[in-house]
Design a protein around this motif. Structure first.
Motif: not given
Length: 273
Positions: A135-143
């Motif tokens: 649900v956020s760009h930060t989470k996508r980078i974290e994945v």
């Protein structure tokens, strides 16, 4: 248009140049942008609509990109056609990092975008699903950061002379004396060139040329150089005369420097990065 780069965590800095998020919304007329070769390879995950591309191997038609794909070295400028809602998260790798981490011969990926599912198997489906659920760009980078941390841990890698040389050529924007570099590393030239081709995808000499053109086009797109500044630009980028500079520029972009200066639709110009 939204575009943002993210630095990788410290333990990934030797292998990843950056992560990025890119989102656009062109619901009506498509927009065409171009990009010179950068000297970097990448993996891209589309979480909205994909886009189309014309590369050096597909000059006559646009090819739709897969949902997730790997890109090898580009040897010429390429064009992107963007329409609809575009959303992607990408990983830009150091020049030899994909070969090091995944054991892939990078000469097979030059000027291509290959479906990551076909290359790396079902593990990519899991990553795609996780990115879609974010649900956020930060989470996508974290994945992606977690995924590559895991791959790096399993690989138990050590930097090689090829990694060092490729990174140096990239960092110096191609302004490296290759003969001196090879001599300093005490390696056989033929063996060095063969291993470089496997890990980077092109020869050391060609890679240096790519990095010079990449840097040059970025300068032109960002600073909008005047025609009176060509001599300074030529000198700064290691070209020995104007004729050589113009010939080299045309060979990669298909355009003269003056035409490119006035009419470029380079991706870097749109992204302002």
């Amino acid at each position: 248009m939204y575009y943002r780069k993210f630095l990788p965590p410290p333990h990934l800095l030797s292998y990843i140049e950056c992560f990025y998020i890119w989102e656009t919304d062109f619901l009506h007329n498509p927009i065409l942008v171009e990009s010179p070769p950068s000297g970097f390879c990448s993996m891209v995950f589309n979480y909205q609509q994909s886009y189309q591309v014309i590369s050096a191997k597909h000059q006559s038609q646009f090819i739709s990109t897969p949902q997730s794909f790997i890109t090898g070295q580009a040897t010429k400028s390429y064009q992107l056609q963007l329409q609809g809602q575009i959303g992607m998260v990408g990983v830009v790798f150091k020049p030899s990092a994909i070969a090091s981490v995944f054991g892939l011969p990078m000469y097979e990926f030059v000027d291509e975008r290959h479906d990551l599912r076909a290359v790396l198997g079902k593990e990519i489906e899991t990553i795609e699903a996780k990115i879609q659920d974010c649900v956020s760009h930060t989470k996508r980078i974290e994945v992606l950061s977690n995924y590559f941390s895991f791959k790096l841990l399993r690989a138990e890698l050590k930097n090689t002379r090829i990694d060092y040389a490729a990174n140096l050529i990239g960092e110096q924007n191609g302004l490296v004396n290759l003969s001196e570099l090879i001599d300093d590393m005490f390696v056989c030239r033929r063996q060095f060139e063969r291993q470089f081709l496997v890990k980077v995808g092109v020869s050391p000499k060609y890679y240096a040329r790519v990095r010079k053109i990449s840097h040059l086009c970025k300068v032109i797109a960002s600073k909008r150089w005047n025609i009176d500044d060509w001599q300074e630009l030529i000198f700064q980028n290691g070209y020995y005369d104007q004729a050589h500079f113009i010939k080299e520029f045309k060979s990669f972009t298909g355009k003269s420097p003056s035409f490119y200066l006035k009419n470029n639709i380079e991706l870097a110009h749109f992204l302002d990065s």
